[in-house]
Scaffold this motif. Structure first.
Motif, short mmCIF file in Angstrom:
data_model
loop_
_atom_site.label_atom_id
_atom_site.label_comp_id
_atom_site.label_asym_id
_atom_site.label_seq_id
_atom_site.Cartn_x
_atom_site.Cartn_y
_atom_site.Cartn_z
N ILE A 1 5.40 18.54 -7.58
CA ILE A 1 5.12 17.27 -6.89
C ILE A 1 3.64 16.91 -6.98
O ILE A 1 3.23 15.83 -6.58
N GLY A 2 2.82 17.82 -7.49
CA GLY A 2 1.40 17.55 -7.63
C GLY A 2 0.74 18.53 -8.57
O GLY A 2 1.26 19.63 -8.79
N TYR A 3 -0.41 18.12 -9.12
CA TYR A 3 -1.10 18.95 -10.10
C TYR A 3 -2.60 19.01 -9.80
O TYR A 3 -3.23 17.99 -9.49
N TYR A 4 -3.13 20.22 -9.90
CA TYR A 4 -4.57 20.43 -9.78
C TYR A 4 -5.22 20.24 -11.15
O TYR A 4 -4.65 20.61 -12.17
N VAL A 5 -6.42 19.66 -11.12
CA VAL A 5 -7.17 19.42 -12.35
C VAL A 5 -8.57 19.99 -12.17
O VAL A 5 -9.19 19.83 -11.11
N ALA A 6 -9.08 20.68 -13.17
CA ALA A 6 -10.42 21.29 -13.10
C ALA A 6 -11.49 20.27 -13.45
O ALA A 6 -11.31 19.43 -14.34
N GLU A 7 -12.61 20.36 -12.75
CA GLU A 7 -13.73 19.47 -13.03
C GLU A 7 -14.72 20.15 -13.97
O GLU A 7 -14.86 21.36 -13.98
N ARG A 8 -15.39 19.32 -14.77
CA ARG A 8 -16.52 19.76 -15.57
C ARG A 8 -17.76 19.11 -14.98
O ARG A 8 -17.96 17.90 -15.11
#
Length: 290
Positions: A103-110
């Protein structure tokens, strides 16, 4: 396809580039916290919706946005003005939605700082909840920032997003983090008073997010925390490999930790203000000077 929210407050430097990166979607909503600069004026030059709403806190602003603003699509992505969407990330988001495995996704930051990706001392990959079903995620406050509450399984995307964390200059960064440190001090006291470190999550957490949160709780209890954070970031994480920007970043984070500690001490030692003295002070401030 998915809709994109862009959160703004006095973002006239970043807003145009942020919107242009997001125009891979045909449904973009700029949610502005009543900016005093040209943010709204610039945003309205693009084919996007612009909504103004007074800021209360990061968690409340996001939850209000999700509950009150209609979107064209069931899935949404949250961008902040100093972040960018990339074509590669957009495509992976579309593919993740089609699979419907979470239902949701984590995304990594640069983190982009002093014109360089600071890879080592920023704890990369550091994940944020960004893509999710609008009816399955909401946010609560945590320190100066927010923490997501998810009604269902979550996943992680491989692609990352660039975060230009100091794009508006060092003075703006210091000004913001002076405010943030006040909220972090309050959260630090509350966490110390109510909770214990989850050693299970620290050493055996199911995801990077669980392990990072447990590490944060542990760090709140360590003596000489600012100094230890510098050693941890610059030596153990390899901040020295990020060159001059890495040293500057670690120094700024150490300064931020010290501000939090000072404000924790201030809150614990400052005498409480009684209603009588508060009203007296207010009367003094309203009295015209001779």
């Amino acid at each position: 396809m998915f809709s994109i929210y862009i959160l703004t407050h006095n973002e006239q430097i970043d807003i145009a580039a942020c919107i242009e990166s997001a125009m891979l979607s045909d449904d973009i909503i700029v949610v502005d916290s009543v900016s005093s600069d040209r943010t709204v004026e610039i945003a309205r030059q693009y084919p996007v919706r612009v909504v103004e709403h007074p800021f209360e806190s990061h968690g409340k602003q996001r939850t209000w946005m999700l509950r009150s603003l209609e979107t064209k699509y069931e899935w949404v992505y949250i961008l902040e003005a100093d972040e960018r969407m990339t074509p590669e990330l957009f495509e992976e988001c579309v593919q993740a939605i089609e699979k419907s495995e979470a239902i949701g996704y984590y995304v990594a930051e640069r983190v982009i700082f002093m014109d360089r990706w600071i890879k080592h001392c920023t704890q990369y990959p550091r994940y944020q909840m960004r893509l999710f079903r609008k009816d399955k995620v909401w946010f609560t406050d945590y320190g100066h920032t927010e923490r997501e509450v998810c009604d269902g399984p979550t996943g992680f995307l491989k692609e990352t997003y660039p975060h230009y964390t100091c794009s508006k200059g060092f003075s703006r960064w210091i000004e913001k983090h002076n405010r943030y440190s006040t909220d972090e001090a309050a959260e630090t006291i509350a966490q110390l008073d109510r909770g214990q470190v989850s050693w299970r999550d620290l050493f055996g957490g199911r995801s990077e997010v669980e392990r990072r949160r447990a590490l944060k709780d542990l760090s709140l209890r360590l003596p000489w925390r600012p100094f230890l954070r510098f050693i941890y970031m610059y030596i153990l994480l390899g901040g020295f490999l990020d060159g001059k920007p890495g040293f500057a970043w670690c120094t700024l984070q150490t300064f931020y930790e010290y501000l939090i500690l000072l404000k924790v001490w201030e809150r614990r030692h400052q005498p409480p203000v009684s209603a009588e003295s508060a009203s007296s002070s207010e009367g003094e401030s309203l009295r015209p000077s001779p």
